[in-house]
Write a protein that holds these residues in place. Structure first.
Motif, short mmCIF file in Angstrom:
data_model
loop_
_atom_site.label_atom_id
_atom_site.label_comp_id
_atom_site.label_asym_id
_atom_site.label_seq_id
_atom_site.Cartn_x
_atom_site.Cartn_y
_atom_site.Cartn_z
N SER A 137 2.37 -13.09 -8.09
CA SER A 137 1.23 -14.02 -8.06
C SER A 137 0.17 -13.58 -7.06
CB SER A 137 1.70 -15.44 -7.77
OG SER A 137 2.31 -15.52 -6.51
N VAL A 138 0.59 -13.07 -5.91
CA VAL A 138 -0.38 -12.57 -4.92
C VAL A 138 -1.06 -11.30 -5.44
CG1 VAL A 138 -0.65 -11.62 -2.60
CG2 VAL A 138 0.74 -13.63 -2.97
N PHE A 139 -0.32 -10.44 -6.13
CA PHE A 139 -0.90 -9.24 -6.71
C PHE A 139 -1.97 -9.62 -7.74
CE2 PHE A 139 -1.05 -5.87 -9.88
CZ PHE A 139 -1.34 -4.78 -9.08
N ILE A 140 -1.68 -10.60 -8.59
CA ILE A 140 -2.66 -11.05 -9.58
C ILE A 140 -3.87 -11.65 -8.88
CG2 ILE A 140 -3.05 -12.75 -11.41
CD1 ILE A 140 -0.10 -12.21 -12.25
N LEU A 141 -3.65 -12.44 -7.84
CA LEU A 141 -4.76 -13.01 -7.08
C LEU A 141 -5.63 -11.91 -6.47
CD1 LEU A 141 -6.09 -15.56 -5.87
CD2 LEU A 141 -4.56 -15.26 -3.92
N ALA A 142 -5.01 -10.90 -5.92
CA ALA A 142 -5.77 -9.79 -5.34
C ALA A 142 -6.54 -9.04 -6.42
CB ALA A 142 -4.82 -8.84 -4.62
N TRP A 143 -5.92 -8.86 -7.58
CA TRP A 143 -6.59 -8.16 -8.68
C TRP A 143 -7.80 -8.95 -9.17
CZ3 TRP A 143 -7.28 -9.28 -13.93
CH2 TRP A 143 -7.76 -8.23 -14.69
N VAL A 144 -7.63 -10.26 -9.35
CA VAL A 144 -8.75 -11.11 -9.80
C VAL A 144 -9.87 -11.08 -8.76
CG1 VAL A 144 -9.42 -13.50 -10.25
CG2 VAL A 144 -7.34 -12.58 -11.28
N HIS A 145 -9.53 -11.18 -7.49
CA HIS A 145 -10.54 -11.16 -6.44
C HIS A 145 -11.30 -9.84 -6.45
CE1 HIS A 145 -12.19 -10.55 -2.39
NE2 HIS A 145 -12.35 -11.86 -2.39
N SER A 146 -10.58 -8.74 -6.62
CA SER A 146 -11.26 -7.43 -6.62
C SER A 146 -12.18 -7.29 -7.82
CB SER A 146 -10.25 -6.29 -6.58
OG SER A 146 -9.53 -6.22 -7.80
N ARG A 147 -11.84 -7.90 -8.95
CA ARG A 147 -12.71 -7.86 -10.13
C ARG A 147 -13.94 -8.74 -9.95
NH1 ARG A 147 -11.34 -3.29 -11.68
NH2 ARG A 147 -9.28 -3.12 -12.54
N LEU A 148 -13.76 -9.90 -9.35
CA LEU A 148 -14.88 -10.82 -9.18
C LEU A 148 -15.85 -10.37 -8.08
CD1 LEU A 148 -13.10 -14.29 -9.44
CD2 LEU A 148 -14.56 -13.20 -11.15
N ARG A 149 -15.33 -9.83 -6.99
CA ARG A 149 -16.16 -9.47 -5.85
C ARG A 149 -16.49 -7.99 -5.77
NH1 ARG A 149 -18.22 -14.06 -3.60
NH2 ARG A 149 -16.60 -15.63 -3.53
N ALA A 150 -15.86 -7.17 -6.61
CA ALA A 150 -16.06 -5.72 -6.63
C ALA A 150 -15.67 -5.06 -5.30
CB ALA A 150 -17.49 -5.37 -7.01
N ARG A 151 -14.72 -5.66 -4.63
CA ARG A 151 -14.15 -5.06 -3.41
C ARG A 151 -12.78 -5.67 -3.17
NH1 ARG A 151 -14.55 -8.39 1.23
NH2 ARG A 151 -15.80 -10.23 0.85
N ALA A 152 -11.97 -4.97 -2.42
CA ALA A 152 -10.61 -5.45 -2.15
C ALA A 152 -10.65 -6.62 -1.18
CB ALA A 152 -9.77 -4.32 -1.58
N GLY A 153 -9.88 -7.64 -1.48
CA GLY A 153 -9.79 -8.79 -0.58
C GLY A 153 -8.42 -8.87 0.06
N LEU A 154 -7.42 -8.45 -0.66
CA LEU A 154 -6.05 -8.42 -0.16
C LEU A 154 -5.50 -7.03 -0.40
CD1 LEU A 154 -4.58 -11.72 -1.65
CD2 LEU A 154 -5.04 -11.27 0.74
N GLY A 155 -4.74 -6.55 0.55
CA GLY A 155 -4.09 -5.27 0.35
C GLY A 155 -2.69 -5.45 -0.22
N LEU A 156 -2.06 -4.37 -0.58
CA LEU A 156 -0.71 -4.48 -1.11
C LEU A 156 0.31 -4.78 -0.03
CD1 LEU A 156 -0.67 -1.69 -3.83
CD2 LEU A 156 -0.93 -4.17 -4.10
N GLY A 157 -0.09 -4.72 1.23
CA GLY A 157 0.80 -5.12 2.31
C GLY A 157 1.16 -6.59 2.20
N ASP A 158 0.23 -7.41 1.72
CA ASP A 158 0.52 -8.83 1.52
C ASP A 158 1.57 -9.02 0.45
OD1 ASP A 158 -1.51 -9.80 3.37
OD2 ASP A 158 -2.94 -9.04 1.90
N VAL A 159 1.50 -8.22 -0.59
CA VAL A 159 2.50 -8.27 -1.66
C VAL A 159 3.86 -7.83 -1.11
CG1 VAL A 159 3.14 -7.37 -3.93
CG2 VAL A 159 0.75 -7.88 -3.42
N LYS A 160 3.88 -6.76 -0.33
CA LYS A 160 5.13 -6.29 0.28
C LYS A 160 5.72 -7.35 1.19
CE LYS A 160 4.15 -1.37 0.72
NZ LYS A 160 4.02 -0.31 1.74
N LEU A 161 4.88 -8.00 1.95
CA LEU A 161 5.35 -9.00 2.91
C LEU A 161 6.01 -10.17 2.19
CD1 LEU A 161 5.37 -9.61 5.93
CD2 LEU A 161 3.23 -10.82 5.61
N LEU A 162 5.44 -10.59 1.08
CA LEU A 162 6.02 -11.71 0.34
C LEU A 162 7.27 -11.34 -0.42
CD1 LEU A 162 2.94 -13.64 -0.99
CD2 LEU A 162 4.65 -14.43 0.61
N SER A 163 7.41 -10.09 -0.82
CA SER A 163 8.61 -9.72 -1.57
C SER A 163 9.84 -9.65 -0.68
CB SER A 163 8.41 -8.37 -2.27
OG SER A 163 8.30 -7.34 -1.33
N GLY A 164 9.64 -9.42 0.60
CA GLY A 164 10.79 -9.34 1.51
C GLY A 164 11.06 -10.69 2.04
#
Length: 70
Positions: free
Chosen positions: A43-70
């Motif tokens: 869900s965080v990965f999808i949120l980050a992907w949607v944000h990057s499409r809407l804003r044309a820049r990264a808002g969340l890194g994959l570190g947030d996804v890693k942090l939630l998976s552990g």
């Protein structure tokens, strides 16, 4: 976590994930833990992907996804 680069090493979160799933397996709740370990990072990965499409820049890194998976 590496405090110089603020990166979460892959070996660190994989170890935490494996230990967490092992703990839940012993407690008899492996299925629920595996579903949570897949749902929240996805869900965080999808949120980050949607944000990057809407804003044309990264808002969340994959570190947030890693942090939630552990």
């Amino acid at each position: 976590m590496d405090f110089r680069t603020y990166e979460i090493p892959d070996t660190g979160w994989i170890l935490v994930l494996a230990l967490g799933l092992l703990h839940q397996h012993v407690a008899g709740m492996l299925l629920e833990a595996a579903m949570a370990a897949a749902f929240w990072p996805a869900s965080v990965f999808i949120l980050a992907w949607v944000h990057s499409r809407l804003r044309a820049r990264a808002g969340l890194g994959l570190g947030d996804v890693k942090l939630l998976s552990g």
